[in-house]
Scaffold this active site. Structure first.
Site, PDB file in Angstrom:
ATOM      1  CG  ASP A  76     -38.025 -34.258 -67.647  1.00 32.82           C
ATOM      2  OD1 ASP A  76     -38.937 -33.513 -67.247  1.00 32.82           O
ATOM      3  OD2 ASP A  76     -37.848 -35.401 -67.211  1.00 32.82           O
ATOM      4  CB  CYS A  92     -40.373 -30.908 -67.637  1.00 32.70           C
ATOM      5  SG  CYS A  92     -40.664 -30.789 -65.857  1.00 32.70           S
ATOM      6  CB  CYS A 149     -45.464 -36.133 -64.415  1.00 34.79           C
ATOM      7  SG  CYS A 149     -43.669 -36.171 -64.108  1.00 34.79           S
ATOM      8  CG  HIS A 168     -40.304 -38.555 -64.394  1.00 33.40           C
ATOM      9  ND1 HIS A 168     -40.149 -37.223 -64.653  1.00 33.40           N
ATOM     10  CD2 HIS A 168     -39.098 -39.003 -63.929  1.00 33.40           C
ATOM     11  CE1 HIS A 168     -38.908 -36.866 -64.356  1.00 33.40           C
ATOM     12  NE2 HIS A 168     -38.252 -37.920 -63.921  1.00 33.40           N
TER      13      HIS A 168
END
Length: 252
Positions: free
Chosen positions: A12, A75, A184, A186
């Protein structure tokens, strides 16, 4: 040469891919994993497509050198920009990507309003445009560019006033949505913060689907680790800041 006990390689742009690694670990507890978080070059969402392809290939090559039997791109930006190019250049390698969970969000909320939250580069990629066009008749889909959010998460703002203020400003015009797609890797790491701002809403991310695809292809290739011991996880971060590796293990 790889065998059934060889690791699955995951990469990622930073610590966000840990959300996908967690899903992989839950579904494939006997597998060994090597995770590369490229925080030294994060975020990918503000870079050119050429840069993202180069950085993604660097991580892929490093994981192959470490004996990975399968590559998971954890990712959304790297998948949208680089996955097709890498598959063409490395046809002998099993490469699995991740995409925003627009399909399940639209299917489970017909006629509803759905906000797709992603990096600026992801929002403008052909893959996302194709998903948008495919499911826009099922639901009212809004693409929301979250400039700066990855940087906040990489800096450790997982549940604090700095993050809350950012999310309140970002989502001011999207508070009435029926579902939110975390586009995403994250973003699933701050689900609690989203719930604090939005309330008990439906949040979708693609990590579980990616994990299922990984297992499916391992079974098809006869490459599942037979166990019975629990697999090992190795986490590498390209940043010189050791706190990012520590954060990654903590997030696991």
């Amino acid at each position: 040469m790889t065998d059934k006990t060889s690791p699955i390689g995951v990469f990622d742009s930073g610590v966000g891919g840990i959300s996908v690694l967690r899903a992989l670990k839950r579904l494939l507890p006997s597998e060994n994993f090597i995770f590369i978080g490229d925080s030294a070059n994060a975020p990918y969402g503000t870079k050119s497509a050429e840069e993202v392809i180069k950085l993604s290939e660097n991580s892929l090559k490093r994981l192959l050198e470490m004996g990975a039997k399968q590559i998971v791109i954890a990712c959304n930006t790297a998948t949208a920009v680089a996955a097709d190019c890498l598959r063409e250049k490395y046809p002998h390698v099993t490469i699995i990507g991740i995409e925003p969970a627009i399909k399940p969000a639209a299917t489970e909320n017909p006629g509803g309003k759905i906000a797709v939250l992603a990096t600026d580069l992801t929002v403008h990629q052909r893959r996302i445009s194709a998903l948008y066009e495919r499911y826009s008749e099922k639901a009212d889909i809004k693409l929301v560019s979250c400039v700066g959010l990855v940087e906040l998460i990489e800096s450790g703002h997982l549940y604090d006033d700095v993050l809350f203020s950012y999310l309140e400003n970002l989502l001011r015009d999207f508070m009435d949505c029926d579902a939110y797609v975390l586009g995403c890797t994250h973003y699933p790491l701050i689900k609690d913060a989203f719930v604090r701002i939005l309330g008990n809403v439906k949040l979708y991310d693609g990590g579980e689907g990616t994990a299922r695809r990984s297992r499916e292809l391992l079974i098809k290739a006869g490459m599942l680790n037979p166990g019975p011991d629990e697999g090992k996880i190795t986490i590498i971060n390209t940043s010189d800041d050791p706190s990012l590796t520590e954060l990654s293990y903590k997030l696991m």
